[in-house]
Structure formats: structure tokens, C-alpha cells
Design a protein around this motif. Structure first.
Motif, PDB file in Angstrom:
ATOM      1  N   LEU A 200      38.518  38.703  47.581  1.00 53.53           N
ATOM      2  CA  LEU A 200      38.284  38.264  46.205  1.00 53.53           C
ATOM      3  C   LEU A 200      37.059  37.369  46.154  1.00 53.53           C
ATOM      4  O   LEU A 200      36.954  36.450  46.936  1.00 53.53           O
ATOM      5  CB  LEU A 200      39.491  37.478  45.712  1.00 53.53           C
ATOM      6  CG  LEU A 200      40.675  38.323  45.294  1.00 53.53           C
ATOM      7  CD1 LEU A 200      41.951  37.749  45.800  1.00 53.53           C
ATOM      8  CD2 LEU A 200      40.702  38.424  43.808  1.00 53.53           C
ATOM      9  N   THR A 201      36.155  37.636  45.218  1.00 51.21           N
ATOM     10  CA  THR A 201      34.900  36.917  45.167  1.00 51.21           C
ATOM     11  C   THR A 201      34.638  36.318  43.814  1.00 51.21           C
ATOM     12  O   THR A 201      34.597  37.065  42.883  1.00 51.21           O
ATOM     13  CB  THR A 201      33.735  37.871  45.467  1.00 51.21           C
ATOM     14  OG1 THR A 201      33.993  38.506  46.665  1.00 51.21           O
ATOM     15  CG2 THR A 201      32.440  37.125  45.514  1.00 51.21           C
TER      16      THR A 201
ATOM     17  N   ARG B 204      29.803  37.428  37.547  1.00 49.37           N
ATOM     18  CA  ARG B 204      29.284  38.767  37.797  1.00 49.37           C
ATOM     19  C   ARG B 204      30.392  39.629  38.380  1.00 49.37           C
ATOM     20  O   ARG B 204      31.073  39.223  39.322  1.00 49.37           O
ATOM     21  CB  ARG B 204      28.091  38.723  38.746  1.00 49.37           C
ATOM     22  CG  ARG B 204      26.890  37.974  38.173  1.00 49.37           C
ATOM     23  CD  ARG B 204      25.702  38.034  39.129  1.00 49.37           C
ATOM     24  NE  ARG B 204      24.538  37.338  38.566  1.00 49.37           N
ATOM     25  CZ  ARG B 204      24.252  36.064  38.805  1.00 49.37           C
ATOM     26  NH1 ARG B 204      25.039  35.348  39.574  1.00 49.37           N
ATOM     27  NH2 ARG B 204      23.186  35.506  38.271  1.00 49.37           N
ATOM     28  N   MET B 205      30.527  40.832  37.800  1.00 48.08           N
ATOM     29  CA  MET B 205      31.532  41.770  38.277  1.00 48.08           C
ATOM     30  C   MET B 205      30.887  43.115  38.536  1.00 48.08           C
ATOM     31  O   MET B 205      30.175  43.644  37.678  1.00 48.08           O
ATOM     32  CB  MET B 205      32.651  41.922  37.240  1.00 48.08           C
ATOM     33  CG  MET B 205      33.527  40.693  37.108  1.00 48.08           C
ATOM     34  SD  MET B 205      34.887  40.894  35.934  1.00 48.08           S
ATOM     35  CE  MET B 205      34.056  40.455  34.414  1.00 48.08           C
ATOM     36  N   ASP B 206      31.117  43.653  39.729  1.00 53.79           N
ATOM     37  CA  ASP B 206      30.772  45.033  40.004  1.00 53.79           C
ATOM     38  C   ASP B 206      31.987  45.674  40.670  1.00 53.79           C
ATOM     39  O   ASP B 206      33.042  45.039  40.784  1.00 53.79           O
ATOM     40  CB  ASP B 206      29.506  45.156  40.855  1.00 53.79           C
ATOM     41  CG  ASP B 206      29.628  44.532  42.235  1.00 53.79           C
ATOM     42  OD1 ASP B 206      30.773  44.292  42.692  1.00 53.79           O
ATOM     43  OD2 ASP B 206      28.600  44.284  42.859  1.00 53.79           O
ATOM     44  N   GLU B 207      31.857  46.931  41.101  1.00 53.01           N
ATOM     45  CA  GLU B 207      33.047  47.604  41.599  1.00 53.01           C
ATOM     46  C   GLU B 207      33.548  47.015  42.908  1.00 53.01           C
ATOM     47  O   GLU B 207      34.692  47.281  43.315  1.00 53.01           O
ATOM     48  CB  GLU B 207      32.796  49.099  41.758  1.00 53.01           C
ATOM     49  CG  GLU B 207      31.824  49.490  42.839  1.00 53.01           C
ATOM     50  CD  GLU B 207      31.731  50.993  42.987  1.00 53.01           C
ATOM     51  OE1 GLU B 207      32.341  51.722  42.185  1.00 53.01           O
ATOM     52  OE2 GLU B 207      31.038  51.449  43.916  1.00 53.01           O
ATOM     53  N   ASN B 208      32.755  46.192  43.579  1.00 52.26           N
ATOM     54  CA  ASN B 208      33.185  45.595  44.840  1.00 52.26           C
ATOM     55  C   ASN B 208      33.881  44.255  44.684  1.00 52.26           C
ATOM     56  O   ASN B 208      34.606  43.841  45.576  1.00 52.26           O
ATOM     57  CB  ASN B 208      31.981  45.437  45.772  1.00 52.26           C
ATOM     58  CG  ASN B 208      31.427  46.779  46.199  1.00 52.26           C
ATOM     59  OD1 ASN B 208      32.180  47.661  46.586  1.00 52.26           O
ATOM     60  ND2 ASN B 208      30.122  46.943  46.096  1.00 52.26           N
ATOM     61  N   GLY B 209      33.659  43.548  43.556  1.00 48.59           N
ATOM     62  CA  GLY B 209      34.337  42.281  43.403  1.00 48.59           C
ATOM     63  C   GLY B 209      33.761  41.409  42.311  1.00 48.59           C
ATOM     64  O   GLY B 209      32.987  41.864  41.464  1.00 48.59           O
ATOM     65  N   ILE B 210      34.142  40.146  42.348  1.00 44.83           N
ATOM     66  CA  ILE B 210      33.826  39.173  41.300  1.00 44.83           C
ATOM     67  C   ILE B 210      33.187  37.952  41.947  1.00 44.83           C
ATOM     68  O   ILE B 210      33.625  37.491  43.001  1.00 44.83           O
ATOM     69  CB  ILE B 210      35.091  38.743  40.544  1.00 44.83           C
ATOM     70  CG1 ILE B 210      35.822  39.959  39.971  1.00 44.83           C
ATOM     71  CG2 ILE B 210      34.748  37.744  39.433  1.00 44.83           C
ATOM     72  CD1 ILE B 210      37.196  39.633  39.422  1.00 44.83           C
ATOM     73  N   ARG B 211      32.171  37.429  41.283  1.00 49.60           N
ATOM     74  CA  ARG B 211      31.524  36.200  41.761  1.00 49.60           C
ATOM     75  C   ARG B 211      31.351  35.248  40.581  1.00 49.60           C
ATOM     76  O   ARG B 211      30.925  35.647  39.505  1.00 49.60           O
ATOM     77  CB  ARG B 211      30.168  36.515  42.390  1.00 49.60           C
ATOM     78  CG  ARG B 211      29.426  35.303  42.921  1.00 49.60           C
ATOM     79  CD  ARG B 211      28.073  35.694  43.489  1.00 49.60           C
ATOM     80  NE  ARG B 211      27.306  34.507  43.870  1.00 49.60           N
ATOM     81  CZ  ARG B 211      27.126  34.084  45.108  1.00 49.60           C
ATOM     82  NH1 ARG B 211      27.651  34.758  46.114  1.00 49.60           N
ATOM     83  NH2 ARG B 211      26.419  32.987  45.355  1.00 49.60           N
ATOM     84  N   VAL B 212      31.700  33.994  40.810  1.00 42.63           N
ATOM     85  CA  VAL B 212      31.541  32.952  39.793  1.00 42.63           C
ATOM     86  C   VAL B 212      30.641  31.866  40.360  1.00 42.63           C
ATOM     87  O   VAL B 212      30.913  31.319  41.428  1.00 42.63           O
ATOM     88  CB  VAL B 212      32.898  32.344  39.374  1.00 42.63           C
ATOM     89  CG1 VAL B 212      32.680  31.270  38.307  1.00 42.63           C
ATOM     90  CG2 VAL B 212      33.844  33.413  38.881  1.00 42.63           C
TER      91      VAL B 212
ATOM     92  N   SER C 189      29.960  28.006  44.195  1.00 51.34           N
ATOM     93  CA  SER C 189      30.287  29.422  44.040  1.00 51.34           C
ATOM     94  C   SER C 189      31.644  29.770  44.628  1.00 51.34           C
ATOM     95  O   SER C 189      32.080  29.185  45.625  1.00 51.34           O
ATOM     96  CB  SER C 189      29.228  30.292  44.724  1.00 51.34           C
ATOM     97  OG  SER C 189      27.958  30.092  44.156  1.00 51.34           O
ATOM     98  N   ILE C 190      32.282  30.734  43.992  1.00 55.84           N
ATOM     99  CA  ILE C 190      33.495  31.362  44.510  1.00 55.84           C
ATOM    100  C   ILE C 190      33.242  32.863  44.501  1.00 55.84           C
ATOM    101  O   ILE C 190      32.753  33.398  43.502  1.00 55.84           O
ATOM    102  CB  ILE C 190      34.733  31.032  43.653  1.00 55.84           C
ATOM    103  CG1 ILE C 190      34.969  29.528  43.607  1.00 55.84           C
ATOM    104  CG2 ILE C 190      35.967  31.753  44.181  1.00 55.84           C
ATOM    105  CD1 ILE C 190      36.045  29.113  42.619  1.00 55.84           C
ATOM    106  N   GLU C 191      33.569  33.525  45.603  1.00 51.34           N
ATOM    107  CA  GLU C 191      33.322  34.960  45.680  1.00 51.34           C
ATOM    108  C   GLU C 191      34.523  35.684  46.269  1.00 51.34           C
ATOM    109  O   GLU C 191      35.054  35.293  47.304  1.00 51.34           O
ATOM    110  CB  GLU C 191      32.079  35.249  46.533  1.00 51.34           C
ATOM    111  CG  GLU C 191      31.700  36.716  46.531  1.00 51.34           C
ATOM    112  CD  GLU C 191      30.382  36.978  47.234  1.00 51.34           C
ATOM    113  OE1 GLU C 191      30.037  38.158  47.389  1.00 51.34           O
ATOM    114  OE2 GLU C 191      29.704  35.997  47.618  1.00 51.34           O
ATOM    115  N   ILE C 192      34.932  36.742  45.604  1.00 46.56           N
ATOM    116  CA  ILE C 192      36.080  37.538  46.040  1.00 46.56           C
ATOM    117  C   ILE C 192      35.687  39.006  46.028  1.00 46.56           C
ATOM    118  O   ILE C 192      35.257  39.516  45.002  1.00 46.56           O
ATOM    119  CB  ILE C 192      37.290  37.352  45.110  1.00 46.56           C
ATOM    120  CG1 ILE C 192      37.557  35.878  44.889  1.00 46.56           C
ATOM    121  CG2 ILE C 192      38.507  38.046  45.654  1.00 46.56           C
ATOM    122  CD1 ILE C 192      38.488  35.635  43.740  1.00 46.56           C
TER     123      ILE C 192
END
Length: 546
Positions: free
Chosen positions: A7-8, A462-470, A539-542
């Protein structure tokens, strides 16, 4: 089976602004409408015989579409397929460019034509173990397919290319593709308990390629998928349907269906829905199904149906939407996408003036929902997809009048909530006052970005098919993401360590691994607290892909 997820979350500015796409964006990211009317011969829930009323309902639907020069798709239940007046009406509609396909709810004449014994209470019985293909063994499912297909070809000269239902199991769908080469399917929107059917946590809108193991689960690979795009039906309200009864009770319906006076039968709501559909930015393409089953009768659907088709005619003339048959859209989808694509649905205007805004992100690996209100922002929903999760109905028929399909939850703001307390992964930033969020997508239609500006800096998601980043930009205070639920609710989580959240559901183990940031286990504190995600250098990345 075991699935490792990462999880990002990384700083992203959550910008919710109703910007209008350019012409080039519209060409790259079309807005597609299917008008799908599905047809039953009988309606046993009425005390009065309705066969002629149901037929005249379809006649009225067809006349309305003809008067506006609109094409549609008609899906016939077997009992309607064998009724001569429907056959003649459908041939007239085919001649003017409409599509006729199959509606896959099982009826007494269908079962008996396949040489089996009918187990229902009425000639058409809506209970799941007799009404849907999940209630039959795989050999029985194949017999039902063969009988329908041969009858359809006898009447119309070819096999149908589109087969829809509230739900079709993977065994049936795979057989329909491999033997009869169907090109598109459609199924019910997400719902909890409505009519006894629970479909929860799936690809929220548009189409996905289902797993060969589970007709509700999006597949991650070409090899693991059934190559038939399955489109979600009914035009679900992106803001309010999700919480239409929380905590697992039977949901009410807030959708584009024209019989619902507070939804698709309400001119104000219709205008709002189509305004959001055509004016808001989105990732990939945007899709909606319009239409109604004839069981509701023309008297109940006419006002909403006519209002919707009039608006569709006007939008099509302005070039704002593409109106296609289900088969046409299925062929387009297969040409464009080898695997299920990332898409989004964005709504920056609350139909009931409650100030709510939302974003749904979908991909082959997971879905996520952000909800913005006067109190701030939260992830209302994150569900993970795993094509290896085999449905219990894949090998054994359903024996109950209900069925249930779910994916793998990390955040569930409906089932883990109550009317008094809403679950979610909340943004916690003391003293932060956010403004309107703003959405944007990349040129490749693979990345959704949201900026949420505020008095102490910006969040960028940011969201793409691999995960989420805040990410946090220019932040002048501490912040975190905190998961809370109703106290005492059953959760799938097992061990929670500083960098990993482990979970298990339906016999499937899965985990969330943080690439950036850390995890605190809060379950010992009680009060519905579950875990807290803390940023590393803002940052948090999943990562949510396998």
C-alpha cells in the motif's frame, strides 16, 4: 493462497474542481452510453396478469427510442424469447440498427426445454438459487446455454453477441465465450442485500475482464481472465448509493433507473447526473447504462425514461456522448484494452446540496474511493482484487435464495460503519483547513492526481493501477492517515507490524506493505481504532499490485 500487496500513500494535493475536458480529451476519453432494456414475459409478484402490460411496456420503450432516432440493446429472458409478439417487435428493432441479446435469468420454460426439473415457486422466481446460473451445476449451466442459443439462432438467424444479467457466474460466462463467442456482458451495480443479492467491493463503474475463477473479481492477467468485458449497470449515484444503509443492512437504490422518484425519475437528479457525466474530468473513458426492465411497467417508468432519452438525444447532438449498443461498446473495449484499464469517476457537486465531493478510482488491481465533506477528507473505500480467489459457486451451486460476492477489503466505509459512526481511513492534520480539491490525469490515461490545497500546505494524492501515494507539500504541521471503524465490527486484519498489515478473507491471505511511511497498530486502544499510517519525509506510499 497468499497475496502480497504494498500500500502506497504519497503527498498529493487533493483538488476537486469541476473542469471541463477539451475536445482532444473527449476523443481520448469518451463518454459512452448504452440504452439497455431487459425483458421478462411474466411478473408473478403482481396479483393481476401482466403479460400484455409488460409487452406494451417494451413497445412504448421502442416507440420512444424510434421517435428520437436512438438505438438501444434489448436483452430477452427465455420466456420472452419464445413469445411471438416479442420476436416480431425485436426483428423490427434489429432492422433499424438496434441489438437483441440474452437476459440471463432462468425461467421454468427455459429449464424444462433443457430437460431439467423446475424448482421455482413461479414460472419466473427471483430467488437466487433458481433465478441465476449460480444455482445450477456446471453441466446444467451448459445445457441452459445451449438451449437458449439454439432457440435464439432459430428465431434471429445468428447467436447473440451480448448476454447480461444481474450476475453471471464465471463458469457460464466462460462457456458462453468459448462456444458462442459472445462479445459483451453486463451486470448489476454494487449493492448490499438488495433483492437478496450482495455484490460488494468490485470494479465500481465501466467494464472489467473477470477472473476465470470468479465472475465478480477483476483479473490481473490476460491468462487468468475471461476475454469478455462485463459492464456495470444502472448508473449508481457516485456519492450517495454507497451509504444507502450502512453496516450491512439491505441497501435502498439511488441510481439512474427511471422508476426511482428520487433518482432516475427526478428531472433535477437526471440533470445533475448527466451534467457530472459530461462535464467532470475523468481517467480513461466514462460509461453509463440507461434503461429499465419491463417488470416495472410503462406507467411507472415513462416520466423518467422519456426525460432521460430526451437529454441523451440532446447530448449526442452536441457531441458530448456516444450512444452505442452493448455489443458495439464491448468490441471497442476489447480493441482498446488487453487487460482491465484504470478509470475514474469524479463528482464535485452534491445533488442534494450537502457539499459532498467524491472520486472513484478503478483498476485491475484495486479500487479506491475518496470522499470530501465539510469535515475534511477520507478514503471511504479500498478493495483489492485477486484473480486467484475462487468463488464458492464455481464448483458448487448456490442452495439459498440469496448469493454473495465480495473482493478483499482494506477500507470499507459501508460494512464497517453504523448510522452513528462512519468508518474510513481519515486524513488527520491538526489545524489544517482544506479548500476545494482539483483533479487531473496524465496524457496516457493511467494516472489520477488530486490536489487538496489548504492553509498549512497541500496534500497531493496520486493513484495508478499499481497503488496510491500521498505527499504533503509545504506542510507546517504533523499529519497521518487513521483507520477507524465501528467498535466490535468483524475485521479481516491479522498481524499489523511497523511496515505491514496482514489480512485474510474468504480463505485468501493478503497484505499491505508500506514502501514509504510506517504503521501503528491501534487495536489495543479500543473505540474502533484500527491502525495509523505515518509519513516518512512527508510521504506515504502503498503498492497495491501483485
Amino acid at each position: 493462497m497468499r497475496r502480497s500487496l504494498i500500500l502506497t500513500f504519497a503527498l498529493a494535493a487533493f483538488l476537486v474542481v469541476g473542469c471541463t475536458g477539451t475536445d482532444s480529451q473527449s476523443a481520448r476519453s469518451p463518454r459512452i452510453v448504452n440504452i439497455i432494456n431487459f425483458i421478462r414475459y411474466t411478473e408473478p409478484r403482481s396479483e393481476e396478469p401482466l403479460e400484455e402490460v409488460l409487452y406494451q411496456t417494451v413497445v412504448s420503450q421502442a416507440e420512444d427510442l424510434r421517435s428520437k432516432d436512438l438505438i438501444g440493446t434489448y436483452l430477452l429472458q427465455y420466456d420472452a424469447l419464445i413469445y411471438p409478439p416479442y420476436q416480431e417487435l425485436m426483428k423490427e428493432e434489429i432492422a433499424r440498427g438496434c441489438e437483441v441479446g440474452a437476459w440471463w435469468e432462468i425461467t421454468q420454460p427455459h429449464v424444462e426445454a433443457a430437460g431439467m426439473t423446475w424448482r421455482g415457486r413461479f414460472p419466473w422466481d427471483w430467488h437466487a438459487h433458481v433465478d441465476f446460473s449460480v444455482g445450477y451445476t456446471q453441466p446444467e449451466r451448459e445445457k441452459l446455454v445451449d438451449v437458449y442459443m439454439e432457440k435464439f439462432k432459430e428465431i434471429f438467424g445468428e447467436y447473440p453477441k451480448s448476454v447480461g444479467s444481474w450476475f453471471i457466474d464465471s463458469g457460464t460466462l466462460e462457456y458462453l465465450y468459448e462456444k458462442y463467442s459472445i462479445e459483451a456482458s453486463c451486470m448489476c451495480k454494487d449493492q448490499v442485500g438488495t433483492d437478496g443479492y450482495t455484490l460488494w467491493g468490485g470494479y465500481w463503474n465501466g467494464a472489467f475482464y473477470p477472473s476465470r475463477q470468479n465472475g465478480y473479481m477483476p483479473a490481473q492477467s490476460v491468462e487468468g481472465s475471461i476475454p469478455v468485458p462485463v459492464f456495470r449497470m444502472l448508473g449508481s449515484d457516485p456519492i450517495h448509493q454507497y451509504e444507502a444503509t450502512v453496516g450491512g443492512g439491505v441497501q435502498s437504490v439511488e441510481s439512474l433507473e427511471p422508476v426511482y422518484k428520487e433518482g432516475g425519475g427526478n428531472p433535477k437528479w437526471i440533470d445533475w447526473f448527466f451534467r457530472m457525466f459530461t462535464k467532470e474530468p475523468h481517467l480513461g473513458y466514462n460509461y453509463v447504462q440507461v434503461g429499465q426492465e419491463n417488470s416495472f411497467t410503462w406507467a411507472n417508468m415513462e416520466k423518467g425514461f422519456v426525460a432521460q432519452t430526451q437529454r441523451l438525444k440532446e447530448m449526442a447532438e452536441r457531441g458530448e456522448v456516444r450512444i452505442e449498443t452493448l455489443g458495439e461498446t464491448g468490441r471497442w473495449f476489447k480493441k482498446e484494452y488487453a487487460t482491465t484499464p484504470p478509470t475514474s469517476v469524479i463528482v464535485t457537486e452534491d445533488p442534494w446540496e450537502g457539499g459532498l465531493k467524491t472520486l472513484w478510482f478503478n483498476s485491475r488491481n484495486y479500487r479506491a474511493n475518496l470522499l470530501w465533506d465539510a469535515n475534511g477528507l477520507k478514503f471511504r473505500d479500498i478493495h483489492v482484487f485477486d484473480e486467484g480467489l475462487r468463488s464458492e459457486y464455481r464448483d458448487h451451486p448456490d442452495t439459498l435464495p440469496v448469493f454473495r460476492y465480495e473482493t478483499l477489503p482494506l477500507v470499507d466505509g459501508c460494512l464497517w460503519s453504523s448510522a452513528e459512526k462512519m468508518a474510513g481511513l481519515y486524513f488527520v492534520a491538526p489545524g489544517f483547513e482544506g479548500g476545494d480539491p482539483v483533479f487531473s490525469t496524465d496524457k496516457a490515461s493511467t494516472l489520477q492526481e488530486i490536489v487538496w490545497p489548504g492553509n498549512k500546505g497541500d496534500f497531493v494524492i496520486r493513484m495508478d493501477e499499481n497503488g496510491i501515494r500521498v505527499d504533503s507539500k509545504g506542510f507546517k504541521s504533523d499529519w497521518c492517515l487513521e483507520m477507524t471503524t465501528v467498535p466490535g465490527v468483524t475485521l479481516p486484519f491479522g498481524n499489523i507490524s511497523s511496515s505491514r498489515i496482514e489480512a485474510s478473507m474468504q480463505g485468501c491471505d493478503y497484505a499491505a506493505d508500506l514502501i514509504l511511511g510506517s504503521v501503528e497498530d491501534l487495536r489495543g486502544e479500543g473505540g474502533g481504532k484500527v491502525f495509523r499510517l505515518l509519513p516518512s519525509k512527508g510521504s506515504i506510499e502503498i503498492k497495491l499490485s501483485k
